[in-house]
Design an enzyme around this catalytic site. Structure first.
Site, PDB file in Angstrom:
ATOM      1  N   ASN A   1       0.803  -1.226   0.000  1.00 38.86           N
ATOM      2  CA  ASN A   1       0.000   0.000   0.000  1.00 38.86           C
ATOM      3  C   ASN A   1       0.838   1.280   0.000  1.00 38.86           C
ATOM      4  OD1 ASN A   1      -2.309  -1.438  -0.254  1.00 38.86           O
ATOM      5  ND2 ASN A   1      -2.864  -1.374   1.915  1.00 38.86           N
TER       6      ASN A   1
ATOM      7  N   CYS B   1     -10.534  -4.584  -4.173  1.00 40.01           N
ATOM      8  CA  CYS B   1     -11.332  -5.585  -3.457  1.00 40.01           C
ATOM      9  C   CYS B   1     -12.758  -5.089  -3.209  1.00 40.01           C
ATOM     10  CB  CYS B   1     -10.682  -5.894  -2.110  1.00 40.01           C
ATOM     11  SG  CYS B   1      -9.114  -6.749  -2.235  1.00 40.01           S
TER      12      CYS B   1
ATOM     13  N   PRO C   1     -16.472   4.853  -1.899  1.00 38.34           N
ATOM     14  CA  PRO C   1     -16.597   6.112  -2.652  1.00 38.34           C
ATOM     15  C   PRO C   1     -15.270   6.865  -2.661  1.00 38.34           C
ATOM     16  CG  PRO C   1     -17.525   6.367  -0.454  1.00 38.34           C
ATOM     17  CD  PRO C   1     -17.134   4.912  -0.584  1.00 38.34           C
ATOM     18  N   ILE C   2     -15.121   7.818  -3.609  1.00 43.63           N
ATOM     19  CA  ILE C   2     -13.900   8.648  -3.593  1.00 43.63           C
ATOM     20  C   ILE C   2     -14.271  10.135  -3.525  1.00 43.63           C
ATOM     21  CG2 ILE C   2     -12.433   6.939  -4.732  1.00 43.63           C
ATOM     22  CD1 ILE C   2     -12.594   8.746  -7.255  1.00 43.63           C
TER      23      ILE C   2
HETATM   24  C1  EPZ Z   1      -6.499   1.928   1.893  1.00 45.36           C
HETATM   25  O1  EPZ Z   1      -7.701   1.951   1.155  1.00 45.36           O
HETATM   26  C2  EPZ Z   1      -5.881   0.580   1.635  1.00 45.36           C
HETATM   27  N1  EPZ Z   1      -5.671   0.439   0.203  1.00 45.36           N
HETATM   28  C3  EPZ Z   1      -6.799  -0.515   2.145  1.00 45.36           C
HETATM   29  O2  EPZ Z   1      -6.113  -1.747   2.022  1.00 45.36           O
HETATM   30  C4  EPZ Z   1      -7.106  -0.312   3.636  1.00 45.36           C
HETATM   31  O3  EPZ Z   1      -8.078  -1.234   4.047  1.00 45.36           O
HETATM   32  C5  EPZ Z   1      -7.641   1.117   3.866  1.00 45.36           C
HETATM   33  O4  EPZ Z   1      -6.729   2.086   3.291  1.00 45.36           O
HETATM   34  C6  EPZ Z   1      -7.835   1.431   5.333  1.00 45.36           C
HETATM   35  O5  EPZ Z   1      -6.638   1.266   6.024  1.00 45.36           O
HETATM   36  C7  EPZ Z   1      -4.618   1.011  -0.368  1.00 45.36           C
HETATM   37  O6  EPZ Z   1      -3.800   1.666   0.271  1.00 45.36           O
HETATM   38  C8  EPZ Z   1      -4.457   0.817  -1.839  1.00 45.36           C
HETATM   39  P1  EPZ Z   1      -9.698   4.808   2.997  1.00 45.36           P
HETATM   40  P2  EPZ Z   1      -8.467   3.333   0.893  1.00 45.36           P
HETATM   41  O7  EPZ Z   1      -9.879   5.844   1.970  1.00 45.36           O
HETATM   42  O8  EPZ Z   1      -7.468   4.407   0.777  1.00 45.36           O
HETATM   43  C9  EPZ Z   1     -14.380   5.880   3.346  1.00 45.36           C
HETATM   44  C10 EPZ Z   1      -5.829  -4.017   1.485  1.00 45.36           C
HETATM   45  O9  EPZ Z   1      -6.367  -5.070   1.857  1.00 45.36           O
HETATM   46  N2  EPZ Z   1     -14.140   6.867   2.281  1.00 45.36           N
HETATM   47  O10 EPZ Z   1      -8.824   5.071   4.159  1.00 45.36           O
HETATM   48  O11 EPZ Z   1      -9.408   3.108  -0.228  1.00 45.36           O
HETATM   49  C11 EPZ Z   1     -14.268   4.453   2.818  1.00 45.36           C
HETATM   50  O12 EPZ Z   1     -15.456   4.027   2.208  1.00 45.36           O
HETATM   51  C12 EPZ Z   1      -6.641  -2.781   1.179  1.00 45.36           C
HETATM   52  O13 EPZ Z   1      -4.603  -3.907   1.304  1.00 45.36           O
HETATM   53  C13 EPZ Z   1     -15.155   7.717   1.894  1.00 45.36           C
HETATM   54  O14 EPZ Z   1     -16.280   7.643   2.398  1.00 45.36           O
HETATM   55  O15 EPZ Z   1      -9.228   3.462   2.271  1.00 45.36           O
HETATM   56  C14 EPZ Z   1     -13.913   3.687   4.087  1.00 45.36           C
HETATM   57  O16 EPZ Z   1     -15.073   3.405   4.790  1.00 45.36           O
HETATM   58  C15 EPZ Z   1      -8.086  -2.989   1.138  1.00 45.36           C
HETATM   59  N3  EPZ Z   1     -14.910   8.623   0.887  1.00 45.36           N
HETATM   60  C16 EPZ Z   1     -13.078   4.695   4.880  1.00 45.36           C
HETATM   61  O17 EPZ Z   1     -13.370   5.981   4.316  1.00 45.36           O
HETATM   62  C17 EPZ Z   1     -13.689   8.726   0.307  1.00 45.36           C
HETATM   63  O18 EPZ Z   1     -13.537   9.584  -0.579  1.00 45.36           O
HETATM   64  C18 EPZ Z   1     -11.572   4.484   4.843  1.00 45.36           C
HETATM   65  O19 EPZ Z   1     -11.145   4.388   3.480  1.00 45.36           O
HETATM   66  C19 EPZ Z   1     -12.653   7.876   0.725  1.00 45.36           C
HETATM   67  C20 EPZ Z   1     -12.900   6.944   1.723  1.00 45.36           C
END
Ligand code: EPZ
Length: 417
Positions: A23, A116, A122-123
């Protein structure tokens, strides 16, 4: 399709060396395009997610030289070409090209990312961050077009401490005019690793690893040399394996502080763990105490270890609980663990695990990367043979998993059909 076939119940002994963090590496490669020159990154894991990012670099006319665990990225001659939908969908981290291309060219066109299926993912926070920096965001079918005449530093508060949004905004802000402050930023070690990389190229970023990150935009970034940090999730997965079958197992090349939440839970359960400067040594035990975990942002218990940890909880004496607070769909491993003999029920976002249960072999599916890792651990403690289908998911994130496990005595084979 790839299948892992595992004959379980063997004690394991020896050393497992941990690779570079997936990551972090998946963000460092897109970040490298911000350089006007070459970036050399070492300790890059050889996993399929990295292959996909290199294919994207090819499309952008970036020169990529790969050697064992290192990669040289030369952006001279780079073009802001379209990234195909097929490539964008191969992994989640393709979205980091949005922040990087927006920073470099003030325009990024990106199809929705893959990754996954562990929740709706969402982004919106990434896009709001780009807008705060002065970009407009348009959505055309399944593609985003993000564009700005000029990017200007801004104060950005993240509603959720999102790893992806923190990194993506940091990438764009590195090339914005003036000062950006990201508040309620995520604090994961991978973010610090990306900020250090950008600073090595001449960026001015401070506060990474705290909840306030300050970025002073720069016009040009130069060449640099950088190292990916050890993968705390790969390390955690093998530490859990050592807790189940270690005779003993040494997990080497790690940063133990990155694993504090896991190590203190293991100690609470009564584990035999010795923590060194850059390694741990762990022996299995028969009498683990049950426990309660709630996943949380760093430094809390990582969601990415929740699924493998559940396997250990099937071997604790008594009732444990796991509450998943980050992703709404991260219990897909549970029905398969139950098929193998576990006793787990799910209510809302909480799984209740009643141990200790003997696991028998069977046929299971790797529904996502970490669910797949959980299946590998379950198969390794099962009495008979287990086949894990959709093993591609596992190979996306665990470098050389078959070789690493064979080297400590596991009976595992990868079959392609
Ligand atoms: C990163 O995902 C990791 N992936 C994930 O690892 C990991 O589970 C996650 O961080 C949490 O630690 C990578 O680094 C490529 P977030 P990311 O944005 O960045 C919500 C693995 O198994 N959210 O921190 O996508 C989201 O839905 C993977 O290696 C919004 O609502 O995670 C979640 O509930 C899977 N809007 C929470 O925030 C947004 O715009 C945390 O997501 C962005 C996120």
């Amino acid at each position: 399709m790839k299948i892992l076939k595992i004959h379980g119940a063997e004690k394991l002994e020896g050393t497992i060396r941990i690779s570079g963090a997936k990551n972090a590496a998946v963000a460092l490669i897109p970040a490298a395009i911000l350089s006007d020159d070459t970036a050399t990154i070492c300790n890059v894991p050889e996993i399929t997610d990295i292959d996909a990012l290199c294919n994207i670099l090819d499309l952008l006319n970036v020169k990529v030289k790969r050697a064992t665990e290192s990669i040289v990225i030369d952006t001279k001659g780079m073009q802001n070409n379209e990234i195909s939908e097929a490539l964008a969908k191969k992994l989640r981290a393709s979205y980091y090209f949005m922040g990087a291309l927006l920073g470099k060219y003030k325009k990024a066109e990106m199809y929705f990312p893959g990754g996954c299926s562990i929740g709706s993912r969402p982004i919106d926070l990434h896009l709001k961050g780009f807008e705060a920096l002065g970009a407009t965001v348009k959505q055309e079918k399944n593609k985003y077009i993000v564009e700005a005449k000029e990017l200007k530093g801004a104060n950005i508060y993240l509603d959720i401490a999102s790893v992806g949004a923190t990194i993506n905004i940091m990438l764009a802000a590195t090339k914005a005019k003036g000062k950006t402050i990201i508040d309620n930023a995520a604090k994961e070690p991978e973010i610090v690793n990306v900020a250090t990389f950008l600073n090595n190229m001449g960026a001015k970023i401070s506060g990474a690893g705290t909840s306030t990150i300050k970025i002073i935009g720069q016009e040009h970034l130069h060449s640099c040399f950088h190292e990916v940090i050890p993968d705390r999730i790969e390390a955690g997965t093998y530490i859990i394996l050592g807790s189940l079958l270690g005779n003993p197992i040494k997990i080497d090349n790690i940063i133990p502080e990155h694993l504090d939440a896991l190590i203190s839970k293991l100690k609470e359960m009564g584990s035999n763990i010795e923590v060194g400067q850059d390694y741990v040594v762990i022996n299995s035990k028969d009498d683990y105490k049950p426990t309660i975990i709630n996943t949380a942002v760093y430094p809390g218990f990582p969601t990415d270890l929740q699924q493998p940890f559940t396997v250990l909880l099937t071997q604790a004496n008594g009732q444990s609980k796991v509450t998943e607070t980050i992703w709404e769909n991260r219990f897909m491993h549970v029905p398969y663990l139950n098929n193998l003999g576990a006793d787990i029920t799910i209510k809302g976002q909480t799984a209740t695990i009643r141990g200790k249960t003997k696991l028998k072999g069977g046929e299971v599916v790797a529904t996502d990367l970490r669910a797949g890792a959980a299946m590998v651990l379950a198969a390794l403690i099962s009495q008979e043979t287990t086949t894990i289908t959709n093993a591609e998911h596992i190979l996306r994130g665990y470098e050389g998993i078959v070789d690493k496990l064979e080297a400590v005595g596991a009976k595992i084979e990868l079959i392609e059909i």
